[in-house]
Design a protein around this motif. Structure first.
Motif, mmCIF file in Angstrom:
data_model
loop_
_atom_site.group_PDB
_atom_site.id
_atom_site.type_symbol
_atom_site.label_atom_id
_atom_site.label_comp_id
_atom_site.label_asym_id
_atom_site.label_seq_id
_atom_site.Cartn_x
_atom_site.Cartn_y
_atom_site.Cartn_z
ATOM 1 N N ASP A 239 -4.205 -19.344 -8.444
ATOM 2 C CA ASP A 239 -3.229 -19.833 -8.546
ATOM 3 C C ASP A 239 -2.895 -19.583 -9.941
ATOM 4 O OD1 ASP A 239 -1.441 -20.888 -6.785
ATOM 5 O OD2 ASP A 239 -1.117 -22.930 -8.288
ATOM 6 N N ASP A 240 -2.944 -18.597 -10.509
ATOM 7 C CA ASP A 240 -2.538 -18.386 -12.122
ATOM 8 C C ASP A 240 -2.845 -16.348 -11.845
ATOM 9 O OD1 ASP A 240 -5.370 -18.361 -12.097
ATOM 10 O OD2 ASP A 240 -5.394 -18.584 -13.532
ATOM 11 N N LEU A 241 -3.286 -16.055 -10.988
ATOM 12 C CA LEU A 241 -3.227 -15.054 -11.157
ATOM 13 C C LEU A 241 -1.122 -14.510 -10.544
ATOM 14 C CD1 LEU A 241 -7.015 -14.200 -9.211
ATOM 15 C CD2 LEU A 241 -5.993 -13.752 -11.156
ATOM 16 N N ARG A 242 -1.525 -13.166 -11.029
ATOM 17 C CA ARG A 242 0.184 -12.588 -10.472
ATOM 18 C C ARG A 242 0.177 -11.692 -9.017
ATOM 19 N NH1 ARG A 242 2.066 -8.611 -14.684
ATOM 20 N NH2 ARG A 242 3.508 -8.324 -13.186
ATOM 21 N N MET A 243 1.036 -11.890 -8.356
ATOM 22 C CA MET A 243 0.963 -10.915 -6.903
ATOM 23 C C MET A 243 2.189 -9.935 -6.895
ATOM 24 S SD MET A 243 1.782 -13.037 -3.684
ATOM 25 C CE MET A 243 3.429 -13.223 -4.576
ATOM 26 N N SER A 244 2.098 -9.086 -6.134
ATOM 27 C CA SER A 244 3.042 -8.435 -5.934
ATOM 28 C C SER A 244 3.309 -7.645 -4.921
ATOM 29 C CB SER A 244 2.554 -6.580 -6.709
ATOM 30 O OG SER A 244 2.183 -6.536 -8.505
ATOM 31 N N ILE A 245 4.310 -7.643 -4.431
ATOM 32 C CA ILE A 245 4.514 -7.728 -3.364
ATOM 33 C C ILE A 245 5.367 -5.706 -3.071
ATOM 34 C CG2 ILE A 245 5.756 -8.126 -1.503
ATOM 35 C CD1 ILE A 245 6.238 -11.071 -2.216
ATOM 36 N N ILE A 246 4.539 -5.652 -2.504
ATOM 37 C CA ILE A 246 5.308 -3.872 -2.035
ATOM 38 C C ILE A 246 5.353 -3.799 -0.793
ATOM 39 C CG2 ILE A 246 4.401 -1.479 -2.011
ATOM 40 C CD1 ILE A 246 1.652 -2.001 -3.555
ATOM 41 N N GLN A 247 7.211 -3.283 -0.523
ATOM 42 C CA GLN A 247 7.654 -3.081 0.696
ATOM 43 C C GLN A 247 7.559 -1.414 1.140
ATOM 44 O OE1 GLN A 247 11.976 -3.921 0.147
ATOM 45 N NE2 GLN A 247 12.425 -3.003 2.109
ATOM 46 N N TYR A 248 7.351 -1.232 2.281
ATOM 47 C CA TYR A 248 6.479 -0.021 2.702
ATOM 48 C C TYR A 248 7.560 0.328 3.814
ATOM 49 C CZ TYR A 248 4.264 3.917 4.424
ATOM 50 O OH TYR A 248 3.026 5.184 4.804
ATOM 51 N N ASN A 249 8.508 1.319 3.946
ATOM 52 C CA ASN A 249 9.844 1.491 4.685
ATOM 53 C C ASN A 249 9.120 2.632 4.671
ATOM 54 O OD1 ASN A 249 11.566 -0.610 3.441
ATOM 55 N ND2 ASN A 249 12.049 0.875 1.968
ATOM 56 N N THR A 250 9.256 2.947 6.082
ATOM 57 C CA THR A 250 8.421 3.846 7.068
ATOM 58 C C THR A 250 8.759 3.644 8.521
ATOM 59 O OG1 THR A 250 6.732 5.137 7.964
ATOM 60 C CG2 THR A 250 6.482 2.878 8.032
ATOM 61 N N SER A 251 8.797 5.056 9.400
ATOM 62 C CA SER A 251 9.719 5.087 10.596
ATOM 63 C C SER A 251 8.411 4.997 12.002
ATOM 64 C CB SER A 251 10.559 6.034 10.978
ATOM 65 O OG SER A 251 9.952 7.965 10.507
ATOM 66 N N ASN A 252 6.731 5.347 10.189
ATOM 67 C CA ASN A 252 5.346 6.116 11.069
ATOM 68 C C ASN A 252 4.642 4.531 11.623
ATOM 69 O OD1 ASN A 252 6.052 8.290 10.855
ATOM 70 N ND2 ASN A 252 5.357 8.139 9.198
ATOM 71 N N LYS A 253 4.310 4.221 12.437
ATOM 72 C CA LYS A 253 3.911 3.248 13.335
ATOM 73 C C LYS A 253 2.641 2.359 12.321
ATOM 74 C CE LYS A 253 4.041 3.384 18.015
ATOM 75 N NZ LYS A 253 3.936 2.685 18.999
ATOM 76 N N LEU A 254 2.384 1.445 11.693
ATOM 77 C CA LEU A 254 1.338 0.716 10.813
ATOM 78 C C LEU A 254 -0.076 0.465 11.618
ATOM 79 C CD1 LEU A 254 3.760 -0.554 7.397
ATOM 80 C CD2 LEU A 254 2.687 1.522 7.664
ATOM 81 N N ILE A 255 -1.303 0.098 10.759
ATOM 82 C CA ILE A 255 -2.167 -0.229 11.297
ATOM 83 C C ILE A 255 -2.930 -1.676 10.848
ATOM 84 C CG2 ILE A 255 -2.626 1.431 12.642
ATOM 85 C CD1 ILE A 255 -5.234 1.728 11.050
ATOM 86 N N THR A 256 -3.062 -2.287 11.446
ATOM 87 C CA THR A 256 -3.281 -3.756 10.512
ATOM 88 C C THR A 256 -5.181 -3.648 11.056
ATOM 89 O OG1 THR A 256 -3.541 -6.240 9.968
ATOM 90 C CG2 THR A 256 -3.042 -5.805 11.970
ATOM 91 N N SER A 257 -6.384 -4.590 10.402
ATOM 92 C CA SER A 257 -7.526 -4.927 11.196
ATOM 93 C C SER A 257 -7.209 -6.290 11.321
ATOM 94 C CB SER A 257 -8.758 -4.472 9.852
ATOM 95 O OG SER A 257 -8.378 -4.730 9.096
ATOM 96 N N ASP A 258 -8.486 -7.163 11.621
ATOM 97 C CA ASP A 258 -9.224 -7.982 11.819
ATOM 98 C C ASP A 258 -9.216 -8.435 10.129
ATOM 99 O OD1 ASP A 258 -11.575 -6.624 11.464
ATOM 100 O OD2 ASP A 258 -12.780 -8.207 12.867
ATOM 101 N N MET A 259 -9.667 -8.021 9.604
ATOM 102 C CA MET A 259 -9.065 -8.075 8.165
ATOM 103 C C MET A 259 -8.016 -7.827 6.425
ATOM 104 S SD MET A 259 -12.624 -8.821 4.949
ATOM 105 C CE MET A 259 -14.145 -8.983 6.284
ATOM 106 N N PRO A 260 -6.979 -8.483 7.209
ATOM 107 C CA PRO A 260 -6.270 -7.355 7.110
ATOM 108 C C PRO A 260 -5.868 -8.220 5.578
ATOM 109 C CG PRO A 260 -5.289 -9.007 8.270
ATOM 110 C CD PRO A 260 -6.681 -9.143 8.076
ATOM 111 N N VAL A 261 -6.755 -8.156 4.637
ATOM 112 C CA VAL A 261 -6.574 -8.681 3.329
ATOM 113 C C VAL A 261 -7.252 -8.325 3.066
ATOM 114 C CG1 VAL A 261 -4.145 -9.084 3.514
ATOM 115 C CG2 VAL A 261 -6.329 -10.381 3.583
ATOM 116 N N ALA A 262 -8.290 -6.483 3.017
ATOM 117 C CA ALA A 262 -9.675 -7.244 2.366
ATOM 118 C C ALA A 262 -9.198 -6.551 0.622
ATOM 119 C CB ALA A 262 -10.727 -6.202 2.806
#
Length: 181
Positions: free
Chosen positions: A158-181
Motif C-alpha cells: 500500500d505504501d508503493l507509488r503507482m503510475s497509470i499509463i494511458q495508451y491511445n491507439t487504434s491498434n488492437k491490444l492483447i492481454t493474457s491469463d496473467m495480465p499483470v506479471a
C-alpha cells in the motif's frame, strides 16, 4: 481472469438484455488459435478455489469493486484517484498475479525444488518421510491459499507509488491469463 477485464479485449454482442462477450485465444505452446469464442468458456475452472465457494464469493465482491474503478478510468482517463481507489488498483494487480494456474504451478515447482535442495544432504529424515512431508507442504499451497496470501500482500504494498499509463491507439491490444506479471 475477471470477465469485466476481458470485456475490454473482446467483442460484445448485445441481443436485448443479453450480452455475449466473444474473444480470441492463442495458446502459444499448443500452437492453437481460436477466434470469437465466448469468454465464459475459457479462463475458468470449476472449484479452482475449493468446493466451499468462499473464495469465489470474496473474489466476486472484489471484482465488482475493481470493475467500477477500472471502468471509470477507461471512461475518464484523467480522473484523480483517491487513496482507496489507488489501493483497489494495487490489490487488483496483486490478485491477478496470485490467482492464476501458472502462479499456482510455479509456487509448487519452487517449493519442490527448494525442498529437494534443502534435504539433499540431510541424514535426519528417511527418504519416504521426506517425500510425505514435501507432498503435504506442496498440497497446502493451493489456489485458495494463494488468494489469502494475495490479500496480505495487497496490504503490504500500500505504501508503493503507482503510475497509470494511458495508451491511445487504434491498434488492437492483447492481454493474457496473467495480465499483470
Amino acid at each position: 481472469v475477471p470477465v469485466f477485464y476481458l470485456k475490454n479485449f473482446s467483442c460484445v454482442e448485445s441481443k436485448g438484455k443479453k450480452e455475449k462477450i466473444l474473444t480470441s485465444i492463442h495458446l502459444i505452446n499448443e500452437k492453437i488459435t481460436k477466434e470469437n469464442i465466448p469468454v465464459k468458456s475459457i479462463l475458468y475452472e470449476n472449484e479452482f478455489y475449493g468446493k466451499s465457494g468462499t473464495t469465489e464469493k470474496l473474489l466476486s465482491k472484489m471484482e465488482s469493486e475493481w470493475a467500477k474503478i477500472i471502468n471509470e478510468l477507461l471512461g475518464q482517463p484523467n480522473k484523480k484517484l483517491d487513496a482507496e481507489e489507488v489501493s483497489l488498483l494495487k490489490s487488483f494487480v496483486v490478485f491477478q498475479y496470485y490467482r492464476t494456474v501458472a502462479t499456482n504451478s510455479d509456487v509448487k515447482k519452487t517449493i519442490n525444488e527448494l525442498f529437494d535442495y534443502l534435504i539433499s544432504d540431510s541424514d535426519t529424515n528417511s527418504n519416504s518421510d521426506s517425500k510425505l512431508l514435501k507432498n503435504d507442504i506442496i498440497n497446502k499451497f493451493n489456489p485458495e491459499c494463494l488468494v489469502r496470501k494475495a490479500e496480505k500482500l495487497a496490504k503490504e504494498i500500500d505504501d508503493l507509488r503507482m503510475s497509470i499509463i494511458q495508451y491511445n491507439t487504434s491498434n488492437k491490444l492483447i492481454t493474457s491469463d496473467m495480465p499483470v506479471a
